[in-house]
Design an enzyme around this catalytic site. Structure first.
Site, mmCIF file in Angstrom:
data_model
loop_
_atom_site.group_PDB
_atom_site.id
_atom_site.type_symbol
_atom_site.label_atom_id
_atom_site.label_comp_id
_atom_site.label_asym_id
_atom_site.label_seq_id
_atom_site.Cartn_x
_atom_site.Cartn_y
_atom_site.Cartn_z
ATOM 1 N N ASP A 151 0.817 -1.209 0.000
ATOM 2 C CA ASP A 151 0.000 0.000 0.000
ATOM 3 C C ASP A 151 0.856 1.266 0.000
ATOM 4 O OD1 ASP A 151 -2.676 1.312 0.390
ATOM 5 O OD2 ASP A 151 -1.719 2.009 2.237
ATOM 6 N N GLU B 65 1.175 -0.853 -5.020
ATOM 7 C CA GLU B 65 0.047 0.060 -5.201
ATOM 8 C C GLU B 65 0.582 1.467 -5.379
ATOM 9 O OE1 GLU B 65 -3.249 2.819 -3.945
ATOM 10 O OE2 GLU B 65 -1.573 2.343 -2.639
#
Ligand code: OTU
Length: 641
Positions: A279, A321
């Site tokens: 992330d 990501e």
């Protein structure tokens, strides 16, 4: 060099794995020597004794290798041989929250038949590690990386789910939040209690001098709800908080943070996770005078982690990501000046944005220009293609691409926000603006794929014809997602056309975050209608399932080769071709207009030597003329034979 000196010791420690596996591990350590040492030297060479750091991280790696369960070592072995396992055209992903999909992890195991029916081979479960109590940014504020959110189950449940998935030839992806922890994480709590070791895990400033200096060039991610990038914490000082105030950014300039996260990655890998979604990777490294995103060091961190993780768990893949500007996207797959192994997978955010842009403008020129300009990705990697995710849509339209097709970039972005929030005259979309930033004019968009494609509005109006159009639009968009190249992701509920969640704001903790409107709970009653060919759900479900089935048979849709965007000769039609090294050839055509169109024969002869055949397409496609006739919002997949 540094790692070579460690080899005799490592060889000794891995003896228990037996000579074959032990030697394989040594080979990986040697093979990835540069991939590990170069980034570590660059990141921590000043001020750290690299020999000590190397020993520490290699110890973590060997410990993990020794603890790795046999079933996973078997998968490792397979994947070392079949290293393109995630590039197969049989790969189809499904993205959901365990609780919203099934209730909890054990119940997810009971829903695997449903996923299999959809042709899903890869399951991405949204954040499921133990979050802080109260608001947690949808689980992206993690209080414990080694425990599952007790509302969802236990680590054992996760392991069992992974086992079930593997048994069915499916893989599992979970999120790992690298950039920040919850303020309640034990590291943060120790920092707060004055422990100097953990104080150095975070970026804490005694006063506003440095925060002010940084903020001169820092964009705001959540300007509405969490303005600024620093939070004052009593007893500590100003803590860097890029996202919400309860998400404390880790200080990756500290090698202890690197070692702790490496350990975390391997811990999760050993639970059976196949893919880790890293992330917010662009944010890992901060530099004054910049936007503190996409810094070289952020890439080096991922590269070093990958090199080390590969030694212990070669079957694990990283999905980075990075929802960044189009030029930056491919760098997260390791496409730098040279190739540096980094992410195996990354989101093709540009395709996603361009699909919505084409839908709103009924014009594919911008999409063609932008997608053509996307640089090639390294052969061992793959895009994740998607239409919707759990986040808002930001209009990543580059100025250069917009001008190149005669569009004013700012007004086009404004048009897209107006269109998808439903305020543009005649718009069929029913989204909402997320995080309006008056400073930059940015207005990101929330809403489900169905709502943005016009299904919510059509159903509310009880207009059958509009429902029909919305279904066509939704399937048109997914036809590109399933064939553009890479692993397609189906976001939970899109297969049934689930509307925006009308109750999203009822939950106190969600009220300020309208991304929850497109994170509805699964509607299993709607799912019951999936076999009724006359229902909305039945039509979307069978359409999407058909794409998975056909896709699996098309060699040209295997990832690892580039997609060529062609000139379709028609501004409404996106034309894209793929070729497998064995010669298999594919052409996708997608008509973004509400009128039928005729695509000339030129584009066919450009791709195929003989007349191609239709492998899949929307009703009403015709190949009887010299070219191809596509109905309104029609699409077709053609292949050589
Ligand atoms: C990610 O998104 C998650 O997908 C979000 O759901 C989280 O809120 C966030 O991280 C914090 O953990 O800026 O607006 O380039 O686009 O990391 C969402 C990457 C975000 C960013 C992305 C981030």
């Amino acid at each position: 060099m540094i790692l070579d000196e460690l080899v005799p010791d490592v060889r000794d420690r891995v003896k228990v794995l037996g000579p074959i596996e032990g030697e394989a591990l040594i080979a990986r350590l040697e093979q990835h020597h540069l991939d590990i040492v170069e980034p570590l030297e660059h990141l921590y060479g000043d001020g750290t004794d690299l020999a000590i750091l190397a020993r520490a991280v290699v110890d973590v790696v060997v410990d993990a290798a020794l603890a790795r369960p046999e079933a996973l070592r078997l998968l490792d072995r397979r994947r070392e041989i079949d290293h393109g396992w995630f590039q197969r055209s049989r790969m189809v992903g499904y993205v959901c929250y365990a609780d919203r999909f099934a209730g909890d992890l054990p119940s997810v195991r009971e829903r695997l038949d449903y996923l299999a029916e959809l042709g899903v081979t890869y399951l991405h479960l949204m954040p499921l590690l133990k979050p802080r109590a109260g608001p947690s940014d949808g689980g992206y504020a993690v209080a414990d990386y080694r425990e599952v959110d007790p509302r969802l189950g236990t680590m054992d449940d996760l392991e069992q789910l992974a086992g079930d998935l593997h048994h069915r030839g499916m893989s599992m992806c979970i999120d790992l939040v690298l950039n920040h922890t919850a303020a309640e994480h034990p590291w943060a709590q120790a920092a707060l209690a004055g422990d100097p070791t953990y104080r150095r895990f975070y970026r804490v400033f005694p006063d506003r001098t440095q925060p002010d200096a940084f903020e001169r060039t820092l964009p705001e991610v959540f300007p509405d709800t969490s303005p600024g990038s620093f939070t004052h914490v009593e007893g500590l000082g100003w803590v860097w908080t890029t996202f919400e105030s309860f998400q404390w950014d880790l200080d990756w300039t500290n090698p202890d943070v690197f070692a702790a996260m490496l350990d975390t990655v391997l811990f999760l890998a050993n639970k059976g996770v196949d893919v880790l979604r890293l992330d917010a990777a662009p944010f890992l490294w901060k530099r004054e005078g910049t936007d503190s995103q996409n810094q070289t060091e952020a890439h080096l961190i991922v590269q070093a982690l990958r090199g080390l993780v590969t030694v212990a768990a070669p079957g694990l893949a990283f999905k980075v990501e990075a929802i960044v500007a189009p030029d930056q996207l491919v760098t997260y797959l390791g496409a730098h000046e040279g190739y540096r192994p980094e992410g195996h997978l990354a989101y093709n955010n540009q395709l996603m944005v361009m699909l919505w842009s084409s839908l709103a403008s009924r014009d594919t020129r911008l999409a063609a220009a932008a997608l053509r300009r996307l640089k090639s990705i390294p052969p061992g990697t793959a895009w994740m293609t998607y239409l919707r995710g759990h986040d808002d849509i930001g209009w990543a339209v580059s100025d250069e691409d917009a001008w190149s097709v005669g569009l004013d970039p700012a007004s086009h972005r404004a048009f897209l926000s107006d269109f998808f929030s439903g305020s543009h005259p005649g718009s069929f979309a029913r989204g909402e603006v997320f995080q309006h930033n008056p400073g930059t004019g940015d207005r990101r968009i929330s809403g489900t794929a169905a709502a943005l494609s016009g299904l919510d509005a059509a159903r509310a109006a009880g207009d059958e014809e509009q429902v029909e159009s919305a279904l066509r639009r939704l399937l048109l968009m997914y036809s590109v997602v399933y064939s553009f190249g890479g692993i397609p992701l189906l976001y939970m509920g899109d297969e049934l056309g689930l509307p925006n969640d009308p109750h999203w704001a009822d939950d106190e903790e969600h009220r300020t975050d309208n991304r929850w409107m497109h994170r509805p709970p699964m509607d299993w009653d709607a799912a019951e209608r999936r076999h009724d060919a006359t229902s909305v759900e039945g039509r979307i479900f069978s359409g999407i399932r058909g794409m998975a089935t056909t896709r699996a048979r098309l060699l040209a849709l295997r990832a690892g080769a580039d997609t060529t965007v062609l000139d379709s000769g028609n501004t409404h039609v996106l034309a894209y071709a793929r070729r497998h090294e064995r010669g298999a050839t594919f052409l996708g055509l997608a008509n973004f207009s509400d009128d039928p169109v005729e695509v000339g024969a030129d584009v066919l002869t450009e791709v195929f030597r003989r007349r191609p055949v239709e492998r899949l397409g929307s009703p009403g496609v015709s190949l009887t003329g010299p070219g191809v006739r596509l109905p309104a919002w029609g699409w077709v997949w053609l292949s050589d034979h």
